[in-house]
Write an enzyme that holds these catalytic residues in place. Structure first.
Site, PDB file in Angstrom:
ATOM      1  N   LYS A  78      25.651  14.266  53.721  1.00 19.09           N
ATOM      2  CA  LYS A  78      24.394  14.791  53.155  1.00 19.09           C
ATOM      3  C   LYS A  78      23.316  14.688  54.235  1.00 19.09           C
ATOM      4  O   LYS A  78      22.771  13.616  54.489  1.00 19.09           O
ATOM      5  CB  LYS A  78      24.012  13.948  51.930  1.00 19.09           C
ATOM      6  CG  LYS A  78      23.218  14.665  50.864  1.00 19.09           C
ATOM      7  CD  LYS A  78      21.854  15.167  51.247  1.00 19.09           C
ATOM      8  CE  LYS A  78      20.778  14.112  51.260  1.00 19.09           C
ATOM      9  NZ  LYS A  78      19.486  14.639  51.765  1.00 19.09           N
ATOM     10  N   GLU A 134      21.517   1.644  58.035  1.00 17.62           N
ATOM     11  CA  GLU A 134      20.830   1.609  59.342  1.00 17.62           C
ATOM     12  C   GLU A 134      19.405   2.058  59.062  1.00 17.62           C
ATOM     13  O   GLU A 134      19.166   3.234  58.771  1.00 17.62           O
ATOM     14  CB  GLU A 134      21.499   2.585  60.317  1.00 17.62           C
ATOM     15  CG  GLU A 134      22.926   2.249  60.670  1.00 17.62           C
ATOM     16  CD  GLU A 134      23.026   1.098  61.653  1.00 17.62           C
ATOM     17  OE1 GLU A 134      22.010   0.718  62.253  1.00 17.62           O
ATOM     18  OE2 GLU A 134      24.138   0.555  61.801  1.00 17.62           O
ATOM     19  N   CYS A 136      13.945   5.371  65.391  1.00 12.51           N
ATOM     20  CA  CYS A 136      13.966   4.094  64.671  1.00 12.51           C
ATOM     21  C   CYS A 136      13.722   2.928  65.609  1.00 12.51           C
ATOM     22  O   CYS A 136      13.127   1.929  65.232  1.00 12.51           O
ATOM     23  CB  CYS A 136      15.304   3.939  63.967  1.00 12.51           C
ATOM     24  SG  CYS A 136      16.702   4.185  65.076  1.00 12.51           S
ATOM     25  N   GLU A 139       6.156   0.911  59.835  1.00 10.39           N
ATOM     26  CA  GLU A 139       6.758   1.921  60.711  1.00 10.39           C
ATOM     27  C   GLU A 139       5.989   3.230  60.534  1.00 10.39           C
ATOM     28  O   GLU A 139       5.932   3.774  59.431  1.00 10.39           O
ATOM     29  CB  GLU A 139       8.225   2.118  60.319  1.00 10.39           C
ATOM     30  CG  GLU A 139       8.961   3.029  61.260  1.00 10.39           C
ATOM     31  CD  GLU A 139      10.405   3.247  60.848  1.00 10.39           C
ATOM     32  OE1 GLU A 139      10.664   3.400  59.646  1.00 10.39           O
ATOM     33  OE2 GLU A 139      11.276   3.271  61.735  1.00 10.39           O
TER      34      GLU A 139
HETATM   35  P1  NAD Z   1      14.580   8.691  54.328  1.00 11.32           P
HETATM   36  O1  NAD Z   1      15.005   7.339  53.903  1.00 11.32           O
HETATM   37  O2  NAD Z   1      13.416   9.299  53.673  1.00 11.32           O
HETATM   38  O3  NAD Z   1      15.774   9.723  54.156  1.00 11.32           O
HETATM   39  C1  NAD Z   1      17.031   9.514  54.765  1.00 11.32           C
HETATM   40  C2  NAD Z   1      18.082  10.292  54.003  1.00 11.32           C
HETATM   41  O4  NAD Z   1      18.160   9.746  52.689  1.00 11.32           O
HETATM   42  C3  NAD Z   1      17.762  11.774  53.820  1.00 11.32           C
HETATM   43  O5  NAD Z   1      18.956  12.513  53.889  1.00 11.32           O
HETATM   44  C4  NAD Z   1      17.185  11.828  52.413  1.00 11.32           C
HETATM   45  O6  NAD Z   1      17.358  13.076  51.781  1.00 11.32           O
HETATM   46  C5  NAD Z   1      18.023  10.770  51.721  1.00 11.32           C
HETATM   47  N1  NAD Z   1      17.399  10.193  50.519  1.00 11.32           N
HETATM   48  C6  NAD Z   1      16.082  10.088  50.206  1.00 11.32           C
HETATM   49  N2  NAD Z   1      15.939   9.520  48.991  1.00 11.32           N
HETATM   50  C7  NAD Z   1      17.180   9.225  48.538  1.00 11.32           C
HETATM   51  C8  NAD Z   1      17.689   8.618  47.366  1.00 11.32           C
HETATM   52  N3  NAD Z   1      16.884   8.192  46.392  1.00 11.32           N
HETATM   53  N4  NAD Z   1      19.022   8.464  47.250  1.00 11.32           N
HETATM   54  C9  NAD Z   1      19.866   8.860  48.224  1.00 11.32           C
HETATM   55  N5  NAD Z   1      19.442   9.478  49.347  1.00 11.32           N
HETATM   56  C10 NAD Z   1      18.114   9.645  49.505  1.00 11.32           C
HETATM   57  O7  NAD Z   1      14.378   8.599  55.912  1.00 11.32           O
HETATM   58  P2  NAD Z   1      13.907   9.755  56.883  1.00 11.32           P
HETATM   59  O8  NAD Z   1      12.444   9.921  56.711  1.00 11.32           O
HETATM   60  O9  NAD Z   1      14.812  10.932  56.773  1.00 11.32           O
HETATM   61  O10 NAD Z   1      14.234   9.108  58.314  1.00 11.32           O
HETATM   62  C11 NAD Z   1      13.401   8.259  58.964  1.00 11.32           C
HETATM   63  C12 NAD Z   1      13.857   6.824  58.790  1.00 11.32           C
HETATM   64  O11 NAD Z   1      15.178   6.658  59.274  1.00 11.32           O
HETATM   65  C13 NAD Z   1      13.003   5.860  59.577  1.00 11.32           C
HETATM   66  O12 NAD Z   1      12.726   4.728  58.782  1.00 11.32           O
HETATM   67  C14 NAD Z   1      13.909   5.471  60.736  1.00 11.32           C
HETATM   68  O13 NAD Z   1      13.612   4.236  61.309  1.00 11.32           O
HETATM   69  C15 NAD Z   1      15.248   5.499  60.101  1.00 11.32           C
HETATM   70  N6  NAD Z   1      16.310   5.619  61.094  1.00 11.32           N
HETATM   71  C16 NAD Z   1      17.092   4.532  61.354  1.00 11.32           C
HETATM   72  C17 NAD Z   1      18.092   4.614  62.329  1.00 11.32           C
HETATM   73  C18 NAD Z   1      18.977   3.444  62.631  1.00 11.32           C
HETATM   74  O14 NAD Z   1      20.039   3.655  63.216  1.00 11.32           O
HETATM   75  N7  NAD Z   1      18.605   2.229  62.259  1.00 11.32           N
HETATM   76  C19 NAD Z   1      18.289   5.813  63.018  1.00 11.32           C
HETATM   77  C20 NAD Z   1      17.478   6.897  62.727  1.00 11.32           C
HETATM   78  C21 NAD Z   1      16.487   6.790  61.753  1.00 11.32           C
END
Ligand code: NAD
Length: 497
Positions: free
Chosen positions: A190, A266, A301, A400
């Site tokens: 997804k 992650e 991240c 963040e």
């Molecule tokens: P997000 O948590 O908003 O979304 C991530 C994914 O989760 C998307 O596909 C989104 O559609 C899905 N999602 C959202 N709500 C959900 C729910 N209730 N149930 C299931 N899935 C759901 O994050 P984002 O804004 O897309 O990405 C940025 C974040 O990702 C930042 O916090 C960043 O630090 C983190 N990140 C972490 C790493 C790592 O390896 N630690 C790498 C890249 C990004």
């Protein structure tokens, strides 16, 4: 407009995008026909209609993955056969480099040079590395008594749901699907609703490489619909999530509410980069501090968003840092020279601007930036921004931001720097710059982070694990350690006498 610039714009105008889901090896619309607009952050134009998958589509994708897993069409193949297909999959990414890079840039806003040189290569390398590794991993025999034999073997967990964010869409997908597929699982991927396009192409290229139908399904859609349905699904054995800490906590709850599927997360970061007065490589430290926070528009991240500098060298360090900021002036992401592109969407732009306002109102000193850029482009651009005189209790030091905003904090001794660095719910990455080898080792031990760098920041390789302490998540992506997430450990006792 120069020639190469024109050609990327021309290619963008001719790009054919298919926003349908991939389920059971077929491109399909959402079952109820719903779709959403995929908007380019480069200029605000609509790129495609994308299937808005929801519960019924997730059911179909999970059923397809389950069927593929149970009939062993992939799990039952020899590791050497999986290796060949994953390596071919990697080659296909490189053969389609320009199209994938262009799609990533249009969909997510990062500069074309980065998409082309870094994201495509890193995703292909991930697929190749796990392909090459998987027929070299042996199981174990336990040192038991002579009258029995105990085999310790690894088996695929079954159906893996992979939910990924928008900041490195192709690479985050590759970090999940490569080890999951290498170990014989079936996957439902997804992608983020903000950047779903390259994941769909990855699904097609996997089929072209010979991956059997149904083994990799790609379901675009919103988090609260498709993502939630996948994470709650009782026939998903493992959910591998990358995204925010807020949603990561929900993912763990969904697992607990349903079938206790393995939940790997992650999550976010607020990584400190500590520069001591005895730093040996000052210019390298300046490059790392500036380059790592402004790369990918600060949407990383592991971006070092807190810069901790020992007071005697702070002014000199910042003077040199400010001289480098112009290198990251936001530009047209389709221009080959651009080093900073667009934020992913208007929501992210507004979030970043709110944090900049908060920094000013909480009393930090705005040194540079602080405003939108390229406001006539139709896209979503912010100037590289640095705040000095930040305290660790300010929101721009605690939370963040996920944008090109650097918070600078002064410290008087290294113990204080370590306390400040660790005073965060996050623990993804950290860095210490000093010429004193024992200080470096002591601080590296004391920092509560999954990755600590000494006298560098962003050295990276698929061979090393990546992941967080504390609320930056659990489990590790990359390296052979990632195989733990996608395998169950089985003990088989055999009586010999
Ligand atoms: P997000 O948590 O908003 O979304 C991530 C994914 O989760 C998307 O596909 C989104 O559609 C899905 N999602 C959202 N709500 C959900 C729910 N209730 N149930 C299931 N899935 C759901 O994050 P984002 O804004 O897309 O990405 C940025 C974040 O990702 C930042 O916090 C960043 O630090 C983190 N990140 C972490 C790493 C790592 O390896 N630690 C790498 C890249 C990004």
């Amino acid at each position: 407009m120069n020639e190469s610039n024109r050609s990327w714009h021309e290619r963008a105008a001719q790009l054919k995008i298919d926003g349908r889901a991939l389920i059971g090896g077929k491109r399909v619309d959402a079952i109820d026909g719903a779709h959403f607009d995929c908007i380019s952050p480069v200029d605000g134009r609509k790129l495609a209609d994308v299937a808005r998958c929801a519960e019924k589509d997730i059911d179909a994708a999970v059923a397809s993955a389950r069927g593929a897993f149970e009939d062993r069409r992939w799990a039952g193949t020899a590791p050497a056969a999986r290796k060949r297909i994953l390596i071919r999959f990697a080659e296909l990414l490189l053969e389609n480099r320009d199209e994938l890079a262009l799609t990533e840039t249009l969909d997510m806003g990062k500069p074309i040079a980065a998409s082309r040189a870094t994201d495509v290569n890193a995703a292909a390398n991930t697929l190749r590395w796990y392909g090459e590794a998987i027929d070299k991993v042996y199981d174990e025999i336990a040192p038991t008594a002579e009258n029995s034999l105990a085999l310790i073997t690894r088996e695929p967990v079954g159906v893996v749901g992979a939910i990924v964010p928008w900041n490195y869409p192709m690479l985050m997908a590759a970090w999940k699907i490569a080890p999951a597929l290498a170990t014989g699982n079936s996957v439902v991927l997804k992608p983020s609703e903000k950047s779903p396009l390259t994941a769909l192409r990855l699904g097609e290229l996997a089929l072209a490489a010979g991956l059997p139908e149904g083994v990799l399904n790609v379901v675009p859609g919103y988090g609260h619909e498709a993502g939630q349905a996948l994470a709650l699904h009782n026939d998903v054995d493992c959910i591998a999530f990358t995204g925010s800490t807020r949603v990561g906590k929900q993912i763990m709850q969904y697992s607990g509410q349903t079938n206790l599927k393995r939940a790997w997360t992650e999550l976010g970061g607020k990584s400190p980069l500590i520069v001591c007065a005895d730093v040996a490589y000052l210019d390298r430290a300046v490059d790392a501090a500036i380059g790592s926070i402004f790369y990918n528009q600060g949407e990383s991240c592991n971006a070092p968003s807190r810069l901790l500098i020992e007071r005697p060298i702070k002014d000199m360090f910042l003077e040199r840092a400010l001289a480098r900021v112009a290198d990251y002036a936001p530009g047209d992401p389709l221009e080959a020279r651009t080093t900073m592109g667009a934020l992913v969407d208007d929501v992210q732009l507004q979030t970043v601007m709110r944090y900049i306002d908060a920094g000013v109102s909480e009393g930090a000193r705005l040194l540079v930036g602080g405003d939108r850029a390229r406001v006539d482009s139709g896209g979503f651009y912010v100037q590289p921004t640095i705040f000095d005189e930040v305290r660790n209790d300010m929101s721009i030091a605690r939370e963040e931001i996920f944008g090109p905003v650097l918070s600078v904090l002064a410290f008087d001794d290294v113990a204080e720097a370590v306390r400040t660095a660790n005073a965060t719910p996050y623990g993804l990455q950290a860095s210490i710059w000093t010429r004193d080898i024992s200080k470096a080792h002591k601080v590296a031990r004391a920092l509560r982070a999954g990755t600590v760098h000494v006298n560098q920041y962003d050295e990276d390789d698929i061979t090393v694990p990546f992941g967080g302490y504390k609320q930056s998540g659990n489990g590790r992506d990359k390296s052979l350690h990632a195989l733990d997430k996608y395998t169950e450990l089985k003990t088989t006792w055999i009586r010999l006498d």
